[in-house]
Design a protein around this motif. Structure first.
Motif, PDB file in Angstrom:
ATOM      1  N   TYR A 121       0.792  -1.223   0.000  1.00 20.29           N
ATOM      2  CA  TYR A 121       0.000   0.000   0.000  1.00 20.29           C
ATOM      3  C   TYR A 121       0.833   1.287   0.000  1.00 20.29           C
ATOM      4  CZ  TYR A 121      -4.089  -2.899   0.761  1.00 20.29           C
ATOM      5  OH  TYR A 121      -5.100  -3.815   0.612  1.00 20.29           O
ATOM      6  N   GLU A 122       2.139   1.141   0.147  1.00 24.18           N
ATOM      7  CA  GLU A 122       3.067   2.285   0.131  1.00 24.18           C
ATOM      8  C   GLU A 122       2.628   3.380   1.081  1.00 24.18           C
ATOM      9  OE1 GLU A 122       4.522   1.565  -4.486  1.00 24.18           O
ATOM     10  OE2 GLU A 122       3.269   3.304  -4.003  1.00 24.18           O
ATOM     11  N   LEU A 123       2.281   2.962   2.289  1.00 25.72           N
ATOM     12  CA  LEU A 123       1.886   3.932   3.301  1.00 25.72           C
ATOM     13  C   LEU A 123       3.090   4.289   4.157  1.00 25.72           C
ATOM     14  CD1 LEU A 123      -1.545   2.481   4.464  1.00 25.72           C
ATOM     15  CD2 LEU A 123      -1.166   4.638   3.280  1.00 25.72           C
ATOM     16  N   ASP A 124       3.165   5.569   4.508  1.00 30.62           N
ATOM     17  CA  ASP A 124       4.291   6.056   5.292  1.00 30.62           C
ATOM     18  C   ASP A 124       3.937   5.972   6.775  1.00 30.62           C
ATOM     19  OD1 ASP A 124       6.179   9.218   5.254  1.00 30.62           O
ATOM     20  OD2 ASP A 124       6.490   7.295   6.271  1.00 30.62           O
ATOM     21  N   LEU A 125       4.080   4.777   7.328  1.00 31.87           N
ATOM     22  CA  LEU A 125       3.757   4.552   8.735  1.00 31.87           C
ATOM     23  C   LEU A 125       5.025   4.542   9.565  1.00 31.87           C
ATOM     24  CD1 LEU A 125       1.136   1.647   8.847  1.00 31.87           C
ATOM     25  CD2 LEU A 125       0.850   3.921   9.771  1.00 31.87           C
ATOM     26  N   SER A 126       4.957   5.198  10.712  1.00 27.84           N
ATOM     27  CA  SER A 126       6.110   5.143  11.607  1.00 27.84           C
ATOM     28  C   SER A 126       5.603   4.987  13.038  1.00 27.84           C
ATOM     29  CB  SER A 126       6.953   6.403  11.472  1.00 27.84           C
ATOM     30  OG  SER A 126       6.157   7.533  11.771  1.00 27.84           O
ATOM     31  N   THR A 127       6.507   4.612  13.896  1.00 28.73           N
ATOM     32  CA  THR A 127       6.097   4.368  15.278  1.00 28.73           C
ATOM     33  C   THR A 127       6.081   5.664  16.062  1.00 28.73           C
ATOM     34  OG1 THR A 127       7.218   2.266  15.142  1.00 28.73           O
ATOM     35  CG2 THR A 127       6.589   3.011  17.334  1.00 28.73           C
ATOM     36  N   LYS A 128       4.986   5.846  16.802  1.00 30.88           N
ATOM     37  CA  LYS A 128       4.918   7.023  17.682  1.00 30.88           C
ATOM     38  C   LYS A 128       5.320   6.585  19.099  1.00 30.88           C
ATOM     39  CE  LYS A 128       1.482  10.397  19.299  1.00 30.88           C
ATOM     40  NZ  LYS A 128       2.160  11.652  19.090  1.00 30.88           N
ATOM     41  N   THR A 129       4.649   5.558  19.582  1.00 33.77           N
ATOM     42  CA  THR A 129       5.050   4.993  20.879  1.00 33.77           C
ATOM     43  C   THR A 129       5.146   3.488  20.725  1.00 33.77           C
ATOM     44  OG1 THR A 129       2.796   4.680  21.634  1.00 33.77           O
ATOM     45  CG2 THR A 129       3.840   6.747  22.215  1.00 33.77           C
ATOM     46  N   GLU A 130       5.979   2.898  21.542  1.00 34.45           N
ATOM     47  CA  GLU A 130       6.166   1.445  21.433  1.00 34.45           C
ATOM     48  C   GLU A 130       4.973   0.713  22.039  1.00 34.45           C
ATOM     49  OE1 GLU A 130      10.974   1.717  21.790  1.00 34.45           O
ATOM     50  OE2 GLU A 130       9.894   0.188  22.922  1.00 34.45           O
ATOM     51  N   ILE A 131       5.023  -0.578  21.861  1.00 33.49           N
ATOM     52  CA  ILE A 131       3.926  -1.402  22.362  1.00 33.49           C
ATOM     53  C   ILE A 131       3.837  -1.297  23.879  1.00 33.49           C
ATOM     54  CG2 ILE A 131       3.124  -3.765  22.663  1.00 33.49           C
ATOM     55  CD1 ILE A 131       4.318  -4.356  19.916  1.00 33.49           C
ATOM     56  N   THR A 132       2.638  -1.035  24.321  1.00 26.52           N
ATOM     57  CA  THR A 132       2.384  -0.936  25.768  1.00 26.52           C
ATOM     58  C   THR A 132       1.490  -2.092  26.174  1.00 26.52           C
ATOM     59  OG1 THR A 132       2.319   1.437  25.446  1.00 26.52           O
ATOM     60  CG2 THR A 132       1.592   0.631  27.579  1.00 26.52           C
ATOM     61  N   LYS A 133       1.920  -2.737  27.240  1.00 23.51           N
ATOM     62  CA  LYS A 133       1.076  -3.805  27.791  1.00 23.51           C
ATOM     63  C   LYS A 133       0.446  -3.264  29.064  1.00 23.51           C
ATOM     64  CE  LYS A 133       3.623  -8.005  26.456  1.00 23.51           C
ATOM     65  NZ  LYS A 133       2.717  -8.843  25.725  1.00 23.51           N
ATOM     66  N   THR A 134      -0.861  -3.342  29.117  1.00 22.19           N
ATOM     67  CA  THR A 134      -1.552  -2.884  30.329  1.00 22.19           C
ATOM     68  C   THR A 134      -2.023  -4.116  31.084  1.00 22.19           C
ATOM     69  OG1 THR A 134      -2.325  -1.009  29.063  1.00 22.19           O
ATOM     70  CG2 THR A 134      -3.419  -1.435  31.171  1.00 22.19           C
ATOM     71  N   ASP A 135      -1.597  -4.198  32.309  1.00 19.74           N
ATOM     72  CA  ASP A 135      -1.928  -5.376  33.105  1.00 19.74           C
ATOM     73  C   ASP A 135      -3.405  -5.340  33.510  1.00 19.74           C
ATOM     74  OD1 ASP A 135      -0.276  -6.975  35.957  1.00 19.74           O
ATOM     75  OD2 ASP A 135      -2.000  -7.559  34.735  1.00 19.74           O
ATOM     76  N   LEU A 136      -4.124  -6.365  33.132  1.00 15.58           N
ATOM     77  CA  LEU A 136      -5.547  -6.429  33.470  1.00 15.58           C
ATOM     78  C   LEU A 136      -5.827  -7.514  34.503  1.00 15.58           C
ATOM     79  CD1 LEU A 136      -7.012  -6.213  29.850  1.00 15.58           C
ATOM     80  CD2 LEU A 136      -6.830  -4.373  31.492  1.00 15.58           C
ATOM     81  N   THR A 137      -4.752  -8.049  35.075  1.00 18.49           N
ATOM     82  CA  THR A 137      -4.925  -9.178  35.997  1.00 18.49           C
ATOM     83  C   THR A 137      -5.776  -8.790  37.203  1.00 18.49           C
ATOM     84  OG1 THR A 137      -2.712  -9.869  35.357  1.00 18.49           O
ATOM     85  CG2 THR A 137      -3.691 -11.004  37.212  1.00 18.49           C
ATOM     86  N   ASP A 138      -5.515  -7.590  37.724  1.00 21.00           N
ATOM     87  CA  ASP A 138      -6.302  -7.151  38.885  1.00 21.00           C
ATOM     88  C   ASP A 138      -7.783  -7.030  38.526  1.00 21.00           C
ATOM     89  OD1 ASP A 138      -3.775  -4.924  40.311  1.00 21.00           O
ATOM     90  OD2 ASP A 138      -4.145  -7.079  40.510  1.00 21.00           O
ATOM     91  N   GLU A 139      -7.993  -6.462  37.352  1.00 15.11           N
ATOM     92  CA  GLU A 139      -9.384  -6.287  36.907  1.00 15.11           C
ATOM     93  C   GLU A 139     -10.064  -7.649  36.754  1.00 15.11           C
ATOM     94  OE1 GLU A 139      -9.423  -3.412  33.677  1.00 15.11           O
ATOM     95  OE2 GLU A 139     -11.328  -4.261  33.003  1.00 15.11           O
ATOM     96  N   TYR A 140      -9.303  -8.588  36.202  1.00 13.83           N
ATOM     97  CA  TYR A 140      -9.811  -9.950  36.023  1.00 13.83           C
ATOM     98  C   TYR A 140     -10.149 -10.567  37.373  1.00 13.83           C
ATOM     99  CZ  TYR A 140      -9.855 -14.905  34.730  1.00 13.83           C
ATOM    100  OH  TYR A 140     -10.211 -16.209  34.551  1.00 13.83           O
ATOM    101  N   ASN A 141      -9.229 -10.386  38.320  1.00 14.32           N
ATOM    102  CA  ASN A 141      -9.450 -10.972  39.647  1.00 14.32           C
ATOM    103  C   ASN A 141     -10.666 -10.347  40.335  1.00 14.32           C
ATOM    104  OD1 ASN A 141      -7.270 -12.679  39.381  1.00 14.32           O
ATOM    105  ND2 ASN A 141      -5.829 -11.255  40.328  1.00 14.32           N
ATOM    106  N   ILE A 142     -10.833  -9.033  40.146  1.00  9.95           N
ATOM    107  CA  ILE A 142     -11.994  -8.357  40.741  1.00  9.95           C
ATOM    108  C   ILE A 142     -13.282  -8.925  40.133  1.00  9.95           C
ATOM    109  CG2 ILE A 142     -13.252  -6.140  40.826  1.00  9.95           C
ATOM    110  CD1 ILE A 142     -10.441  -4.790  41.015  1.00  9.95           C
ATOM    111  N   LEU A 143     -13.272  -9.121  38.833  1.00 16.61           N
ATOM    112  CA  LEU A 143     -14.459  -9.661  38.161  1.00 16.61           C
ATOM    113  C   LEU A 143     -14.747 -11.083  38.650  1.00 16.61           C
ATOM    114  CD1 LEU A 143     -13.877  -8.352  34.543  1.00 16.61           C
ATOM    115  CD2 LEU A 143     -15.824  -7.794  35.990  1.00 16.61           C
ATOM    116  N   ASN A 144     -13.697 -11.858  38.863  1.00 13.10           N
ATOM    117  CA  ASN A 144     -13.869 -13.207  39.394  1.00 13.10           C
ATOM    118  C   ASN A 144     -14.518 -13.179  40.766  1.00 13.10           C
ATOM    119  OD1 ASN A 144     -13.330 -15.401  37.851  1.00 13.10           O
ATOM    120  ND2 ASN A 144     -11.132 -15.356  38.206  1.00 13.10           N
ATOM    121  N   MET A 145     -14.053 -12.223  41.594  1.00  7.20           N
ATOM    122  CA  MET A 145     -14.639 -12.075  42.941  1.00  7.20           C
ATOM    123  C   MET A 145     -16.108 -11.703  42.823  1.00  7.20           C
ATOM    124  SD  MET A 145     -12.407 -12.819  45.156  1.00  7.20           S
ATOM    125  CE  MET A 145     -13.478 -12.372  46.509  1.00  7.20           C
TER     126      MET A 145
END
Lengths: 401, 198
Positions: free
Chosen positions: A326-350
């Motif tokens: 597609y010849e698109l001029d894409l570049s990175t603005k910020t790197e990959i961010t991982k957001t931890d959702l484990t707490d949220e998951y555990n709260i939902l389990n509770m």
């Protein structure tokens, strides 16, 4: 007592002979008078009876022999592994040292990068972290075969750093009930990380190009086997000192996270690139997200960013397809961010446990459970969403004029 | 004597003795396989997950405290293994139904005994196939309780221990599951399951 409103419950208990004498008598009287409940009882009783009559499916012939072979093999492997170095700290230190050495080695070598699609999630996450820097250099028009990517060095360092962080983090964890378990899991993960790093650095070392097919195949071969090992290793890592219940509820994933990345798309004044971007993302199978930012005017002249959601597998194809097709001029603005959702998951389990208790209480009190069931379904959907997020990535593409 | 034997087998199995483990658990192979088959509706997946159940049981048996029966414990592992498998393969699940060829046997029996005639047998077989098709469409948590209660004949208490839910929850889940199954079948296949005329 309103039998009609809760006829499913009463019919089910009646079929299983669990109604008390008085309720049963009243229910039988009601059945004589109410055709709807009577028909439902007839149907549900028939279904229960048919299920009960169903013959047991015969066990396949070689089932027992196959289990026996697997158990023997497991037993043999266990005996072998005991002979290896058991000191987890030593293993952790050696793995960290190995990763750092490889990273330094890769840093000093020609970092020719042409990372292709990987078939496993482990490889994709490593690749994405490096690709986020690579895209920037591709956008400046360098040849994929011969150019040097300065950011690859930092990508490699980042990868090594992340692994080192993981090692440090896991070494510090002192959960009494799971210490050995987690350490063993992470020991295995570190060994896999070393293999991933090694395959990554080999491609950097210039074995690509003419040998690109071989290198790609090799890395592809290694990674699936790593992933295969990982699936095998995780149960192995969960041996001993684990509470019954914990062991059985721990499956292959006990941490949850979401992935996100931001990219820049450079466009000309004619803005055709935005349509091309949409077309490309559609080809990849991604989902365009509704823009929930009220401050952003949804107008092609002033559009600031577009959000997409795609799977990690789809994302791994983004870089090559954007540049080559597609010849698109894409570049990175910020790197990959991982957001931890484990707490949220555990709260939902509770919350699930709490709502289950409320449902039980409501049944005991002869109250309606429909609202609670709806709430429970909602919680379940949220849990499923979190589970799915691990394999997905949110991509925010900023439009740069 | 049998209990003593089981107890000594359990001790050996906890120490990693494969033969002791097999002797202790082999009588449950068929039941676990049936749970997996009915959950997954596919022989290959059922074989794999049933074996996975026993492999996990072998690894975790040293932590088995005996708070429940061994069978319940095994069924619990099987349930979790199947639910995990279904969850992981949600998007790529292809449900292929295999029809057991028990038609011939049943017809043969009916010729030599006073068992139901061929027409009745055919109708029952069609009903059973319809049930299996409907179960494949059911919510997985509802499906498991139907399997444990109506197919395996576990009591409410045993189911409660298997799925780690209070008995009250088990009662409501079974009634919901039966209702779901009935809705799936009796709305579309009235000719099979109801003999009243509207």
């Amino acid at each position: 007592m309103s039998f009609c409103n809760e006829n499913n419950k009463y019919i089910s208990l009646y079929i299983d002979d669990l109604l008390d004498e008085k309720t049963e008598l009243l229910f039988k009287e009601h059945i004589k008078e109410c055709s709807e409940c009577s028909h439902k009882l007839e149907e549900m009783s028939l279904l229960a009876e048919l299920c009960k009559e169903e013959d047991e499916i015969p066990l396949p012939e070689k089932f027992a022999a196959s289990i026996h072979d697997r158990l023997i093999s497991l037993d043999t492997n266990k005996a072998k592994s005991k002979r290896f170095v058991y000191n987890k700290k030593l293993i952790a230190s050696l793995s960290t040292a190995a990763i750092l050495v490889i990273s330094l080695f890769a840093y000093n070598l020609l970092p020719e990068i042409n990372v292709k699609n990987q078939s496993t999630k482990a490889a994709e996450s490593v690749q994405m972290e490096s690709d986020s820097n690579i895209i920037g250099d591709r956008a400046s028009g360098k040849s994929s075969d011969t150019s040097l990517y300065n950011s690859s060095e930092s990508a490699t360092a980042n990868v090594a750093g992340n692994f080192a962080d993981n090692v440090a983090e896991t070494s510090d964890k002192t959960d009494d009930s799971n210490t050995q378990n987690k350490s063993e899991v992470h020991v295995v993960e570190q060994k896999e990380d070393v293999k991933i790093a090694m395959s990554f650095s080999k491609s950097l070392a210039g074995e690509y190009g003419e040998d690109s097919g071989a290198a790609k195949e090799k890395s592809n071969v290694e990674v699936p086997s790593v992933d295969g090992q990982k699936r095998q290793a995780e149960p192995d890592a969960q041996i001993s000192s684990i509470d019954n219940e914990v062991a059985l509820t721990m499956t292959t994933a006990n941490s949850y996270y979401s992935n996100s990345i931001e990219l820049n798309l450079n466009i000309t004044s004619k803005r055709i690139e935005i349509d091309v971007l949409d077309k490309m993302m559609e080809e990849l199978g991604s989902k365009k997200l509704e823009n929930s930012d009220a401050d952003v005017i949804i107008d092609e002249d002033t559009i600031e960013f577009i959000d997409y959601e795609l799977s990690l597998v789809q994302y791994s194809k983004l870089e090559s397809i954007a540049a080559e097709k597609y010849e698109l001029d894409l570049s990175t603005k910020t790197e990959i961010t991982k957001t931890d959702l484990t707490d949220e998951y555990n709260i939902l389990n509770m919350q699930m446990i709490e709502i289950d208790e409320k449902i039980t209480q409501a049944i005991i009190n002869n109250e309606s459970t429909s609202e609670l069931e709806l709430e429970k379904t909602n919680i379940l959907n949220q849990i499923n969403d979190i589970i799915m997020k691990k394999d997905m990535i949110s991509v925010k593409i900023y439009i740069c004029r | 004597m049998r209990l003593e034997n089981e107890s000594s087998l359990l001790i050996k199995a906890k120490q990693g003795n494969v033969e002791a483990f097999e002797e202790l658990t082999s009588s449950y192979y068929s039941k676990v396989y049936n749970i997996c088959y009915k959950m997954l509706n596919n022989a290959d997946d059922a074989i794999e997950q049933a074996q996975e159940t026993f492999i996990k049981a072998y690894k975790y048996i040293k932590d088995f405290k005996g708070n429940c029966s061994l069978s319940t414990w095994l069924y619990r592992i099987a349930t979790n293994v199947c639910l995990d498998f279904l969850r992981k393969n949600k998007n790529k699940r292809t449900i292929s139904l295999e029809q057991n060829t028990y038609d011939d046997l049943q017809i043969k029996d009916s010729l030599v005994s006073d068992k139901p005639g061929p027409e009745k047998v055919a109708e029952t077989n069609a009903q059973k196939l319809a049930i299996r098709e409907a179960m494949a469409k059911m919510n997985e948590n509802n499906r498991i309780v139907i399997i444990l209660r109506d197919f395996m004949g576990l009591s409410y208490e045993e189911i409660s221990e298997t799925i780690k839910a209070p008995t009250g929850t088990v009662k409501s889940r079974i009634s919901r599951a039966r209702s779901e199954l009935r809705d799936l079948l009796c709305k579309d296949k009235e000719h099979l399951f109801t003999d009243y005329v509207k």
